[in-house]
Design a protein around this motif. Structure first.
Motif, PDB file in Angstrom:
ATOM      1  N   LYS A   1       0.829  -1.226   0.000  1.00 36.04           N
ATOM      2  CA  LYS A   1       0.000   0.000   0.000  1.00 36.04           C
ATOM      3  C   LYS A   1       0.862   1.274   0.000  1.00 36.04           C
ATOM      4  O   LYS A   1       0.686   2.175   0.831  1.00 36.04           O
ATOM      5  CB  LYS A   1      -0.947   0.023   1.206  1.00 36.04           C
ATOM      6  CG  LYS A   1      -1.893  -1.164   1.271  1.00 36.04           C
ATOM      7  CD  LYS A   1      -3.145  -0.913   0.456  1.00 36.04           C
ATOM      8  CE  LYS A   1      -4.064  -2.129   0.461  1.00 36.04           C
ATOM      9  NZ  LYS A   1      -4.950  -2.177  -0.700  1.00 36.04           N
TER      10      LYS A   1
ATOM     11  N   THR B   1      -5.364   0.770  -9.010  1.00 38.31           N
ATOM     12  CA  THR B   1      -6.643   1.439  -8.746  1.00 38.31           C
ATOM     13  C   THR B   1      -7.557   0.533  -7.928  1.00 38.31           C
ATOM     14  O   THR B   1      -8.155   0.967  -6.945  1.00 38.31           O
ATOM     15  CB  THR B   1      -7.337   1.817 -10.071  1.00 38.31           C
ATOM     16  OG1 THR B   1      -6.398   2.503 -10.884  1.00 38.31           O
ATOM     17  CG2 THR B   1      -8.554   2.690  -9.841  1.00 38.31           C
ATOM     18  N   ASP B   2      -7.643  -0.765  -8.345  1.00 41.64           N
ATOM     19  CA  ASP B   2      -8.496  -1.718  -7.624  1.00 41.64           C
ATOM     20  C   ASP B   2      -8.063  -1.846  -6.168  1.00 41.64           C
ATOM     21  O   ASP B   2      -8.891  -2.024  -5.277  1.00 41.64           O
ATOM     22  CB  ASP B   2      -8.435  -3.108  -8.291  1.00 41.64           C
ATOM     23  CG  ASP B   2      -9.072  -3.088  -9.677  1.00 41.64           C
ATOM     24  OD1 ASP B   2      -9.822  -2.131  -9.966  1.00 41.64           O
ATOM     25  OD2 ASP B   2      -8.802  -4.010 -10.468  1.00 41.64           O
TER      26      ASP B   2
ATOM     27  N   GLN C   1      -6.819   0.471  -4.486  1.00 36.74           N
ATOM     28  CA  GLN C   1      -6.940   1.819  -3.912  1.00 36.74           C
ATOM     29  C   GLN C   1      -5.603   2.418  -3.485  1.00 36.74           C
ATOM     30  O   GLN C   1      -5.490   3.058  -2.449  1.00 36.74           O
ATOM     31  CB  GLN C   1      -7.921   1.801  -2.746  1.00 36.74           C
ATOM     32  CG  GLN C   1      -9.342   1.453  -3.195  1.00 36.74           C
ATOM     33  CD  GLN C   1     -10.356   1.699  -2.110  1.00 36.74           C
ATOM     34  OE1 GLN C   1     -10.128   1.335  -0.959  1.00 36.74           O
ATOM     35  NE2 GLN C   1     -11.476   2.294  -2.470  1.00 36.74           N
TER      36      GLN C   1
ATOM     37  N   PRO D   1      -2.802   5.111  -4.594  1.00 37.81           N
ATOM     38  CA  PRO D   1      -2.709   6.257  -5.506  1.00 37.81           C
ATOM     39  C   PRO D   1      -1.532   6.150  -6.477  1.00 37.81           C
ATOM     40  O   PRO D   1      -0.461   5.667  -6.117  1.00 37.81           O
ATOM     41  CB  PRO D   1      -2.500   7.452  -4.566  1.00 37.81           C
ATOM     42  CG  PRO D   1      -2.678   6.955  -3.189  1.00 37.81           C
ATOM     43  CD  PRO D   1      -2.540   5.472  -3.207  1.00 37.81           C
TER      44      PRO D   1
ATOM     45  N   ASP E   1      -4.003   9.164 -11.052  1.00 35.50           N
ATOM     46  CA  ASP E   1      -5.090   9.718 -10.253  1.00 35.50           C
ATOM     47  C   ASP E   1      -4.899  11.222 -10.235  1.00 35.50           C
ATOM     48  O   ASP E   1      -5.844  11.996 -10.139  1.00 35.50           O
ATOM     49  CB  ASP E   1      -5.042   9.147  -8.832  1.00 35.50           C
ATOM     50  CG  ASP E   1      -5.252   7.642  -8.850  1.00 35.50           C
ATOM     51  OD1 ASP E   1      -6.237   7.206  -9.456  1.00 35.50           O
ATOM     52  OD2 ASP E   1      -4.418   6.904  -8.288  1.00 35.50           O
TER      53      ASP E   1
ATOM     54  N   PHE F   1      -4.569  11.870   0.267  1.00 34.74           N
ATOM     55  CA  PHE F   1      -4.960  10.564  -0.258  1.00 34.74           C
ATOM     56  C   PHE F   1      -5.163   9.574   0.899  1.00 34.74           C
ATOM     57  O   PHE F   1      -6.075   8.754   0.902  1.00 34.74           O
ATOM     58  CB  PHE F   1      -3.878  10.003  -1.191  1.00 34.74           C
ATOM     59  CG  PHE F   1      -4.052  10.415  -2.628  1.00 34.74           C
ATOM     60  CD1 PHE F   1      -5.262  10.213  -3.290  1.00 34.74           C
ATOM     61  CD2 PHE F   1      -3.005  10.975  -3.348  1.00 34.74           C
ATOM     62  CE1 PHE F   1      -5.411  10.568  -4.631  1.00 34.74           C
ATOM     63  CE2 PHE F   1      -3.150  11.340  -4.680  1.00 34.74           C
ATOM     64  CZ  PHE F   1      -4.353  11.135  -5.322  1.00 34.74           C
TER      65      PHE F   1
END
Ligand code: ZN
Length: 303
Positions: free
Chosen positions: A177, A212-213, A215, A217, A239, A301
């Protein structure tokens, strides 16, 4: 060598290239030395640099201190990945990843010289292993992954190594992430890798949709120049799509477009300011504000 020539040209003035005008430049108007010792400046060591926009001359040391932005007219000089990493990452601390992935001449492509030889030569004269470097570090204490292109390496061209490095960076970003940013500086696809280079556009775009899936950025940062397939695919898929001031961004060059449409192009065409006005970019960020702005954006974000 080029630096020296520029410096000489500037000393002679814009149209003062003849011997006559050179000698008149050196004609002494007043006799004697008029500068007091206190006013004398030490000349720092190193090369001189001339701004291509306004002609301002300063030392490379001075230019480096202003993050390679002209102190007089704010022209953004082209810089490489190590300079961007130094600007962005806290205390200049970062890990460079996937340096072991190298290009191969699998098509035995020859243009002016064999591709294999071109690679060997480029490896020899730069300390780069390909046209993109991926680094992981912290920006104002927040984890950040940056993939930055180097124009110095065969025009920052997109080959299979660039595609693979971005894809692997994206995998780590999804797993941990971590937000990803790609700094674009490229003339387009690497013709020596032909269709293999074009496939990277689909591969990277696919990876970005996984991002994107998950989440995570993705920021696309377009710098001078961002051309060809990159600007038509992942360069515009962020994004946030942001750019440096005055950067030339487009698909085909202005000359080709002008010849095709047989019309004069508007002023400032394909510059980042023009693109912002026409809705292609989210914002333009000067290099000096880049780190602060990115840190704020990442914070937003996250929350
Ligand atoms: Zn300037």
């Amino acid at each position: 060598m080029k630096q020296e020539e520029d410096f000489d040209a500037n000393l002679a003035g814009e149209d003062g290239r003849s011997e006559e005008s050179k000698s008149s430049w050196f004609k002494r108007i007043k006799k004697g030395i008029l500068t007091s010792t206190a006013e004398k400046k030490e000349t720092p060591e190193g090369l001189w640099s001339k701004c291509p926009e306004c002609g301002y001359i300063c030392t490379v040391t001075e230019l480096r201190e202003s993050l390679f932005v002209c102190p007089k007219c704010a022209y953004h000089h082209r810089i490489g990945s190590s300079e961007y990493f130094e600007i962005l990452f806290d205390d200049n601390q970062y890990d460079v990843l996937f340096e072991n992935i190298r290009s191969k001449d699998f098509l035995h492509f020859t243009d002016l010289k064999p591709y294999g030889k071109r690679l060997q030569e480029t490896w020899g004269k730069t300390d780069l292993t390909d046209s993109i470097r991926v680094a992981h570090g912290k920006i104002k204490s927040q984890d950040f992954m940056v993939a930055c292109m180097d124009f110095e390496f065969i025009g920052g061209s997109l080959g299979s190594v660039m595609g693979e490095r971005i894809a692997r960076a994206a995998d780590i970003c999804i797993e941990k992430k971590i937000p990803l940013m790609i700094i674009c500086k490229s003339g387009g696809a690497r013709m020596m890798e032909s269709a293999f280079s074009l496939m990277q556009l689909a591969k990277v775009s696919g990876k970005l949709s996984q991002l994107t899936d998950a989440q995570v950025p993705y920021i696309s940062f377009l710098t001078d120049p961002s051309f060809g397939g990159i600007s038509a695919s992942f360069g515009m898929l962020g994004d946030l799509n942001i750019a440096e001031p005055g950067a030339l961004i487009g698909f085909a060059g202005p000359r080709v477009i002008k010849e095709t449409i047989k019309k004069d192009l508007p002023e400032g065409f394909q510059r980042s300011e023009f693109l912002l006005e026409h809705g292609f970019l989210d914002f333009i960020v000067p290099r000096k504000e880049l780190k602060d702005k990115l840190a704020t954006v990442l914070n937003l974000f996250r929350n």
